[in-house]
Design a protein around this motif. Structure first.
Motif, mmCIF file in Angstrom:
data_model
loop_
_atom_site.group_PDB
_atom_site.id
_atom_site.type_symbol
_atom_site.label_atom_id
_atom_site.label_comp_id
_atom_site.label_asym_id
_atom_site.label_seq_id
_atom_site.Cartn_x
_atom_site.Cartn_y
_atom_site.Cartn_z
ATOM 1 N N HIS A 1 -1.708 11.495 5.991
ATOM 2 C CA HIS A 1 -2.962 10.837 6.391
ATOM 3 C C HIS A 1 -2.878 9.336 6.133
ATOM 4 O O HIS A 1 -3.210 8.513 6.998
ATOM 5 N N HIS A 2 -2.414 8.990 4.921
ATOM 6 C CA HIS A 2 -2.294 7.582 4.574
ATOM 7 C C HIS A 2 -1.372 6.860 5.558
ATOM 8 O O HIS A 2 -1.660 5.743 5.986
ATOM 9 N N SER B 1 0.828 -1.207 0.000
ATOM 10 C CA SER B 1 0.000 0.000 0.000
ATOM 11 C C SER B 1 0.860 1.255 0.000
ATOM 12 O O SER B 1 0.536 2.250 -0.667
ATOM 13 N N PHE C 1 1.113 6.170 -7.161
ATOM 14 C CA PHE C 1 0.045 7.034 -7.657
ATOM 15 C C PHE C 1 0.507 8.474 -7.719
ATOM 16 O O PHE C 1 0.155 9.203 -8.650
ATOM 17 N N TRP D 1 -8.083 2.875 -2.665
ATOM 18 C CA TRP D 1 -7.898 2.854 -4.131
ATOM 19 C C TRP D 1 -6.424 2.633 -4.483
ATOM 20 O O TRP D 1 -6.078 1.711 -5.228
ATOM 21 N N SER D 2 -5.560 3.479 -3.948
ATOM 22 C CA SER D 2 -4.134 3.341 -4.289
ATOM 23 C C SER D 2 -3.572 2.043 -3.729
ATOM 24 O O SER D 2 -2.694 1.427 -4.337
ATOM 25 N N SER D 3 -4.075 1.605 -2.573
ATOM 26 C CA SER D 3 -3.575 0.359 -1.983
ATOM 27 C C SER D 3 -3.954 -0.843 -2.840
ATOM 28 O O SER D 3 -3.159 -1.781 -3.006
ATOM 29 N N LEU E 1 -8.659 -4.190 3.589
ATOM 30 C CA LEU E 1 -8.902 -2.898 2.950
ATOM 31 C C LEU E 1 -10.359 -2.484 3.077
ATOM 32 O O LEU E 1 -10.667 -1.292 3.203
ATOM 33 N N VAL F 1 -10.573 -0.854 6.215
ATOM 34 C CA VAL F 1 -9.960 0.469 6.153
ATOM 35 C C VAL F 1 -10.942 1.476 5.559
ATOM 36 O O VAL F 1 -11.067 2.608 6.029
ATOM 37 N N ALA G 1 -11.073 10.298 2.171
ATOM 38 C CA ALA G 1 -9.613 10.129 2.216
ATOM 39 C C ALA G 1 -9.255 8.654 2.331
ATOM 40 O O ALA G 1 -8.341 8.157 1.657
ATOM 41 N N ARG G 2 -9.991 7.938 3.156
ATOM 42 C CA ARG G 2 -9.736 6.507 3.289
ATOM 43 C C ARG G 2 -10.042 5.777 1.985
ATOM 44 O O ARG G 2 -9.351 4.817 1.628
ATOM 45 N N VAL H 1 -9.617 6.992 -0.969
ATOM 46 C CA VAL H 1 -8.476 7.234 -1.851
ATOM 47 C C VAL H 1 -7.319 6.308 -1.477
ATOM 48 O O VAL H 1 -6.647 5.734 -2.347
ATOM 49 N N LEU H 2 -7.107 6.143 -0.162
ATOM 50 C CA LEU H 2 -6.040 5.233 0.279
ATOM 51 C C LEU H 2 -6.324 3.808 -0.177
ATOM 52 O O LEU H 2 -5.437 3.116 -0.689
ATOM 53 N N PRO I 1 -7.268 10.193 11.909
ATOM 54 C CA PRO I 1 -6.396 11.344 12.147
ATOM 55 C C PRO I 1 -7.108 12.648 11.779
ATOM 56 O O PRO I 1 -8.009 12.666 10.940
ATOM 57 N N GLY J 1 2.001 1.661 -3.348
ATOM 58 C CA GLY J 1 0.867 2.049 -4.178
ATOM 59 C C GLY J 1 0.608 3.538 -4.085
ATOM 60 O O GLY J 1 0.403 4.220 -5.100
ATOM 61 N N ALA K 1 -13.140 1.973 11.166
ATOM 62 C CA ALA K 1 -12.943 1.086 12.306
ATOM 63 C C ALA K 1 -12.049 1.738 13.357
ATOM 64 O O ALA K 1 -12.432 1.887 14.511
ATOM 65 N N GLY K 2 -10.868 2.135 12.956
ATOM 66 C CA GLY K 2 -9.894 2.667 13.899
ATOM 67 C C GLY K 2 -10.086 4.156 14.131
ATOM 68 O O GLY K 2 -11.062 4.759 13.671
ATOM 69 N N LEU L 1 -10.668 17.432 -0.270
ATOM 70 C CA LEU L 1 -11.669 16.378 -0.095
ATOM 71 C C LEU L 1 -13.075 16.952 -0.166
ATOM 72 O O LEU L 1 -13.989 16.320 -0.722
ATOM 73 N N LEU M 1 -7.703 15.983 9.914
ATOM 74 C CA LEU M 1 -7.363 16.362 8.546
ATOM 75 C C LEU M 1 -6.829 17.790 8.513
ATOM 76 O O LEU M 1 -7.488 18.710 9.005
ATOM 77 N N GLU N 1 -13.280 12.338 5.932
ATOM 78 C CA GLU N 1 -12.314 11.330 6.389
ATOM 79 C C GLU N 1 -12.500 10.021 5.632
ATOM 80 O O GLU N 1 -11.525 9.357 5.254
#
Lengths: 273, 273
Positions: A257-258, A230, A237, B228-230, B262, B265, B222-223, B225-226, B195, A233, B191-192, B205, B197, B219
């Motif tokens: 953030h990530h 990740s 990106f 997606w890239s992951s 994921l 996430v 943003a997750r 997007v993470l 952070p 990744g 879940a967790g 965003l 922003l 938030e």
DNA sequence: GAGTTAGCGAGAGCACTGCTCTCTAGAGGC
DNA sequence: GCCTCTAGAGAGCAGTGCTCTCGCTAACTC
């Protein structure tokens, strides 16, 4: 046909002694004889210097033109020499690519190690974040090198595993080290629910645990692998401009953030007290 | 110099009408006149057929040789024609690359849409997993196309944003749709801990939320997007062989594990009841 | 149906690539 | 100081992208 071959061929999480190619062997011989306090002959010194110049110029061309357009003839021109002359020092264009690959892997590894080393030993999140930031910073500074290492394979080029595996695994080894030391300190626990591991995957993860002597459970090793991919990744990106130029005007903030979220995925507490 | 240019140039999360290039314009004219019930002339039909043949042969060469080694001359040979003849149909090698890029983006988008559509409307995790599996399956089946889209940029090639942005954003648009409908159904919650922003990121965003009319909080965007890239990070590692050949003997199991984590996430519940 | 036009393919050519081969001058090693 | 052996030059081969001209002919126009 041989396009989808990766850069790290035999066991990315394994590595063994490097057996060097013919040219590198020559340098290796020089080094080993030098170790016996015999100084380099002028010819040997000139040779080492020329190879270093070729790699340096190759990196410049890599940065401006990209891996696939890396031209030995252009390097030769910059070296002030006819194209056939560089074949005295570098077996082929692929050999030069390999040298550049190792060079880049080692530079990335050095910068990651230095960044991780600057964070306090017990600050597991800090060390993890330092690793991630070091990877991102290097990738953005050296996009062509990053592309060579983590982008599409160069057509027709197969990296020799015995020379690239060791430098190519430094980042994941460092990441596993961070997670393992957090685990041993009792600071590693998955936040969300953990899926059941199927038998083959569990076996692979057990092998990795055994190889590295890890105390952390298999589920957390699997999460570490996810966080590893990740991280790259997210960096890919950004380096490959997949977000588009205007979507995120402060990509560093997005990356931070990530990192926070990924730390949670790996099981790390968000920050040191 | 222009290596680190990405494939999706202006606002990956934006898109607008496609303005087509000269050759495509010709075809477009044909289509629009055909819309007025005037059939294609024999020449126009032959032309459309030849361009289609060139793209088909180009894809074959892409699969075997990779993007950087894609040779117009080789395509011409397979077409049974001299090299200069293909320039009647394709402006340049870059133009052919663009056609292949669009072709590949659309194929990926079609397969993702089809896979997502097969899962029940309310099964948000199922739709998310179907998207991920579709991406992975396509990438493993078409590694050269995947490399072209998500690997290192081809040196010297700049994809025209106006033609590639729309097909290039279909996967993330689909992913956002899945997360948004889960959110509207009250099934999306991180879940967790989340952070804080920073302001610029929050602004970006917010712009995305506004553009898509999203109800989900920033938030979670943003997750998304993470995630997606992951997702593409995991697929890239597998396609580009970054794990090494022996580390994971059942990569599909590893990917399923990653998908489960994921989903958490992103804020999705792990499975439907 | 005749005349014109426009598109199409062939072929030569330019500048470039990786790589191989032979030859020569001269620096390095003795 | 002599000899070796290496580094570099240069020609050459096969390939690349791309441009240009030329002639043919199918398609369109009157």
């Amino acid at each position: 046909m041989e396009l989808p071959e990766g850069k790290v061929k035999s066991g990315a999480l394994f590595w063994c002694c490097c057996s060097l190619s013919w040219h590198a062997e020559a340098v290796d011989d020089i080094d080993s004889t030098a170790g016996k306090s015999r100084p380099l002959t002028p010819r040997q010194r000139a040779r080492v210097q020329t190879v270093a110049d070729i790699v340096r110029l190759g990196r410049q061309h890599l940065a401006t033109d990209g891996a696939a357009a890396l031209s030995l003839r252009a390097v030769a021109r910059d070296l002030g020499v006819v194209s056939s002359a560089v074949y005295r020092y570098v077996e082929s264009r692929d050999e030069l690519l390999t040298l550049l690959l190792i060079d880049a892997f080692d530079e990335l590894g050095d910068e990651v190690d230095a960044a991780v080393g600057e964070a306090p030993e017990g600050d597991h999140f800090g060390r993890f974040a330092a690793l991630g930031r070091a990877v991102r910073t290097w990738a953005l500074r050296e996009p062509a090198c990053y592309s060579l290492l983590f982008g599409s394979p160069v057509p027709g080029y197969n990296a020799p595993a015995d020379r690239t595996t060791a430098p190519g695994t430094r980042v994941i080894v460092s990441l596993i080290g961070i997670l393992e030391s957090a685990s041993r300190a009792g600071c590693l626990a998955a936040a969300g629910p953990s899926p059941q591991l199927p038998p083959t995957l569990a076996g692979n993860l057990a092998a990795i645990r055994k190889q590295f002597g890890l105390a952390m459970p298999e589920e957390l090793v699997a999460r570490g692998v996810l966080v590893w991919s990740s991280l790259f990744g997210a960096v890919s990106f950004e380096v490959f401009n997949q977000y588009g130029p205007d979507t995120f005007t402060a990509p560093a903030e997005l990356f931070e953030h990530h990192l926070s979220v990924l730390a949670g995925v790996a099981g790390l507490p968000p920050a040191v007290g």
